[in-house]
Design an enzyme around this catalytic site. Structure first.
Site, PDB file in Angstrom:
ATOM      1  N   CYS A 135      48.143  46.442  42.482  1.00 31.89           N
ATOM      2  CA  CYS A 135      47.153  45.490  43.032  1.00 31.89           C
ATOM      3  C   CYS A 135      47.576  44.931  44.384  1.00 31.89           C
ATOM      4  O   CYS A 135      46.755  44.349  45.092  1.00 31.89           O
ATOM      5  CB  CYS A 135      46.909  44.356  42.051  1.00 31.89           C
ATOM      6  SG  CYS A 135      46.451  44.941  40.420  1.00 31.89           S
ATOM      7  N   HIS A 275      43.931  38.301  45.450  1.00 31.61           N
ATOM      8  CA  HIS A 275      43.625  39.386  44.515  1.00 31.61           C
ATOM      9  C   HIS A 275      42.803  38.812  43.364  1.00 31.61           C
ATOM     10  O   HIS A 275      43.096  37.736  42.845  1.00 31.61           O
ATOM     11  CB  HIS A 275      44.937  39.987  43.999  1.00 31.61           C
ATOM     12  CG  HIS A 275      44.738  40.937  42.859  1.00 31.61           C
ATOM     13  ND1 HIS A 275      43.801  41.959  42.912  1.00 31.61           N
ATOM     14  CD2 HIS A 275      45.334  41.021  41.642  1.00 31.61           C
ATOM     15  CE1 HIS A 275      43.848  42.620  41.770  1.00 31.61           C
ATOM     16  NE2 HIS A 275      44.760  42.075  40.986  1.00 31.61           N
ATOM     17  N   ASN A 305      38.707  43.129  37.760  1.00 26.55           N
ATOM     18  CA  ASN A 305      39.922  43.410  38.525  1.00 26.55           C
ATOM     19  C   ASN A 305      39.861  44.861  39.011  1.00 26.55           C
ATOM     20  O   ASN A 305      39.961  45.783  38.203  1.00 26.55           O
ATOM     21  CB  ASN A 305      41.134  43.175  37.613  1.00 26.55           C
ATOM     22  CG  ASN A 305      42.456  43.444  38.306  1.00 26.55           C
ATOM     23  OD1 ASN A 305      42.498  43.984  39.407  1.00 26.55           O
ATOM     24  ND2 ASN A 305      43.533  43.066  37.645  1.00 26.55           N
TER      25      ASN A 305
HETATM   26  O1  UT7 Z   1      46.036  42.679  38.509  1.00 26.00           O
HETATM   27  C1  UT7 Z   1      47.401  42.659  38.318  1.00 26.00           C
HETATM   28  C2  UT7 Z   1      47.844  41.461  37.678  1.00 26.00           C
HETATM   29  N1  UT7 Z   1      47.186  41.269  36.420  1.00 26.00           N
HETATM   30  C3  UT7 Z   1      46.938  40.059  36.053  1.00 26.00           C
HETATM   31  O2  UT7 Z   1      47.183  39.161  36.830  1.00 26.00           O
HETATM   32  C4  UT7 Z   1      46.455  39.790  34.665  1.00 26.00           C
HETATM   33  C5  UT7 Z   1      47.192  38.608  34.134  1.00 26.00           C
HETATM   34  N2  UT7 Z   1      46.895  38.256  32.786  1.00 26.00           N
HETATM   35  C6  UT7 Z   1      45.710  37.730  32.385  1.00 26.00           C
HETATM   36  O3  UT7 Z   1      44.769  37.663  33.147  1.00 26.00           O
HETATM   37  C7  UT7 Z   1      45.613  37.146  31.007  1.00 26.00           C
HETATM   38  O4  UT7 Z   1      46.898  37.101  30.439  1.00 26.00           O
HETATM   39  C8  UT7 Z   1      44.665  37.926  30.055  1.00 26.00           C
HETATM   40  C9  UT7 Z   1      43.223  37.722  30.480  1.00 26.00           C
HETATM   41  C10 UT7 Z   1      45.015  39.394  30.090  1.00 26.00           C
HETATM   42  C11 UT7 Z   1      44.812  37.424  28.642  1.00 26.00           C
HETATM   43  O5  UT7 Z   1      44.557  36.033  28.590  1.00 26.00           O
HETATM   44  P1  UT7 Z   1      45.595  35.070  27.838  1.00 26.00           P
HETATM   45  O6  UT7 Z   1      45.033  33.720  27.901  1.00 26.00           O
HETATM   46  O7  UT7 Z   1      46.938  35.288  28.478  1.00 26.00           O
HETATM   47  O8  UT7 Z   1      45.535  35.575  26.369  1.00 26.00           O
HETATM   48  P2  UT7 Z   1      46.703  36.191  25.477  1.00 26.00           P
HETATM   49  O9  UT7 Z   1      47.102  37.537  25.938  1.00 26.00           O
HETATM   50  O10 UT7 Z   1      47.796  35.162  25.333  1.00 26.00           O
HETATM   51  O11 UT7 Z   1      45.974  36.318  24.092  1.00 26.00           O
HETATM   52  C12 UT7 Z   1      45.483  35.166  23.402  1.00 26.00           C
HETATM   53  C13 UT7 Z   1      44.674  35.625  22.219  1.00 26.00           C
HETATM   54  C14 UT7 Z   1      45.361  36.698  21.383  1.00 26.00           C
HETATM   55  O12 UT7 Z   1      45.080  36.466  20.026  1.00 26.00           O
HETATM   56  P3  UT7 Z   1      46.178  35.808  19.067  1.00 26.00           P
HETATM   57  O13 UT7 Z   1      47.351  36.742  19.120  1.00 26.00           O
HETATM   58  O14 UT7 Z   1      46.480  34.471  19.653  1.00 26.00           O
HETATM   59  O15 UT7 Z   1      45.496  35.756  17.757  1.00 26.00           O
HETATM   60  C15 UT7 Z   1      44.670  37.971  21.788  1.00 26.00           C
HETATM   61  O16 UT7 Z   1      44.681  38.949  20.781  1.00 26.00           O
HETATM   62  O17 UT7 Z   1      43.450  36.213  22.678  1.00 26.00           O
HETATM   63  C16 UT7 Z   1      43.270  37.474  22.046  1.00 26.00           C
HETATM   64  N3  UT7 Z   1      42.517  38.341  22.939  1.00 26.00           N
HETATM   65  C17 UT7 Z   1      41.172  38.427  22.888  1.00 26.00           C
HETATM   66  N4  UT7 Z   1      40.269  37.817  22.129  1.00 26.00           N
HETATM   67  C18 UT7 Z   1      38.965  38.115  22.338  1.00 26.00           C
HETATM   68  C19 UT7 Z   1      42.985  39.149  23.900  1.00 26.00           C
HETATM   69  N5  UT7 Z   1      41.963  39.795  24.497  1.00 26.00           N
HETATM   70  C20 UT7 Z   1      40.834  39.353  23.878  1.00 26.00           C
HETATM   71  C21 UT7 Z   1      39.473  39.641  24.046  1.00 26.00           C
HETATM   72  N6  UT7 Z   1      38.586  39.003  23.280  1.00 26.00           N
HETATM   73  N7  UT7 Z   1      39.023  40.507  25.001  1.00 26.00           N
END
Ligand code: UT7
Length: 348
Positions: A135, A275, A305
């Site tokens: 990215c 980004h 993204n």
């Molecule tokens: O482009 C290069 C750089 N990339 C980035 O900057 C991406 C950076 N990361 C992010 O944007 C975020 O970490 C995400 C959007 C990918 C995830 O958001 P988060 O708030 O960090 O969520 P998480 O990974 O901590 O997951 C929280 C919960 C999990 O459930 P449990 O384990 O707490 O029960 C996931 O399984 O959210 C769940 N989850 C979802 N739920 C519904 C993850 N994806 C989804 C989904 N729908 N699509």
């Protein structure tokens, strides 16, 4: 092929005072972008995995993304974006010295997608190559081209960020499938004696975090064989939460580095174009830099993204919508797999 700097004057160049007068700047003279027609909304994704429109919007800010159709490739969008940027700049393809294309989803492992774009454009004089910085790729490309131009090794160049990420997304993985989109953005950069243009560029990497965000398969560690497909190694693998925290810290550092290098502060910025990965990351950085909502350009709700394409896509949209004014100070800021991070400051 021979690169020459037409401004270079051998008689004057050894005189210190005149040397200052000959300073070459790298100026963005055209922007362009292109995305697939096909749109995938959050409601469409609800039909693929256990997720909701509400979760995706709250956690990421994304409402929809554009997805390439069959027969459309990274080079398809890169070429269209480049044509739009060249048209705005009034530069003909055969005037280009250089085409640098940032991507992690090239048409082929080789040749470089930049060479396919060179052929599509009939940019017969241009050297063309790809760079891989995920990215951060577009800003890595901009940093490279800035140096080519400032040293007189090139006069007119294209920097392109282009991706078809939908082909390396696991559409059964809710953690990643709602995040990414396809598209391309491009800029024409030209040598100029005008003091406007790219003020500074800053690039960084930390390979110790390489496995936080990567594509495990199709390189030579896990070549493209049936096992690689069966084990889903061809898809993006991301530890989102870790990446999120590192992104906020690194992007803040890179932005502050660019401001400090130019003796500026957040209040001097007219437009901040980060980004576009996650609305919460963008808001956190904006807050840390003391920016108000008017200063921050966001379009990820419509594109998701798009990795290396996200900054030039946003820049083109800001530019064509009249949001960027003459003399504006623009701060670019990126973060991605590698890990890599980067920033650039531009006077428009
Ligand atoms: O482009 C290069 C750089 N990339 C980035 O900057 C991406 C950076 N990361 C992010 O944007 C975020 O970490 C995400 C959007 C990918 C995830 O958001 P988060 O708030 O960090 O969520 P998480 O990974 O901590 O997951 C929280 C919960 C999990 O459930 P449990 O384990 O707490 O029960 C996931 O399984 O959210 C769940 N989850 C979802 N739920 C519904 C993850 N994806 C989804 C989904 N729908 N699509």
């Amino acid at each position: 092929m021979r690169f020459t700097c037409n401004n270079w004057n051998p008689i004057k160049s050894w005189r210190p005072v005149k040397k200052v007068g000959l300073m070459v700047h790298a100026k963005i003279t055209g922007t362009g972008s292109a995305v697939p027609d096909k749109v995938l909304t959050n409601n469409d994704i609800e039909k693929l995995v256990d997720t909701s429109d509400e979760w995706i919007i709250t956690r990421t800010g994304i409402k929809q993304r554009h997805i390439a159709a069959e027969g459309e490739y990274t080079s398809t969008f890169a070429t269209r974006a480049a044509e739009n940027a060249l048209q705005m700049a009034g530069v003909k393809p055969d005037e280009l010295d250089l085409i640098v294309l940032a991507t992690v989803t090239p048409d082929f492992p080789f040749p470089a997608t930049a060479c396919l774009v060179q052929n599509n454009l009939r940019a017969s004089k241009a050297a063309a190559f790809d760079i891989s910085a995920a990215c951060s790729g577009f800003l890595y490309g901009l940093a490279m081209v800035e140096k080519f131009i400032r040293t007189g090794a090139a006069r007119k160049a294209l920097v392109i960020g282009a991706e078809v990420l939908s082909r390396i997304v696991d559409w059964t993985d809710r953690n990643t499938c709602c995040l990414f989109g396809d598209g391309a953005g491009a800029v024409v950069v030209e040598a100029s004696e005008d003091e406007k243009g790219i003020l500074s560029t800053h690039i960084h990497s930390d390979g110790s975090y390489w496995d936080l965000l990567y594509q495990p398969g199709t390189g030579n560690r896990n070549p493209a064989v049936r096992k690689t497909l069966d084990e889903k190694l061809i898809y993006i693998n991301m530890q989102g939460n870790e990446v999120f925290k590192l992104a906020v810290r690194a992007m803040e550092e890179a932005a502050l580095e660019a401001l400090a290098a130019n003796n500026l502060s957040g209040s001097d910025i007219n437009i901040f174009i980060p980004h576009q990965a996650n609305r919460r990351i963008i808001d956190a950085i904006g807050k840390r830099l003391g920016l108000n909502g008017e200063q921050v350009f966001v379009n990820l709700e419509r594109y998701g993204n798009t990795s290396s394409a996200s900054i030039p896509l946003a820049l083109d949209e800001a530019n064509r919508s009249g949001k960027i004014k003459d003399d504006d100070i623009i701060l670019f800021d990126a973060f991605g797999g590698g890990l890599t991070w980067s920033s650039a400051l531009v006077r428009w």
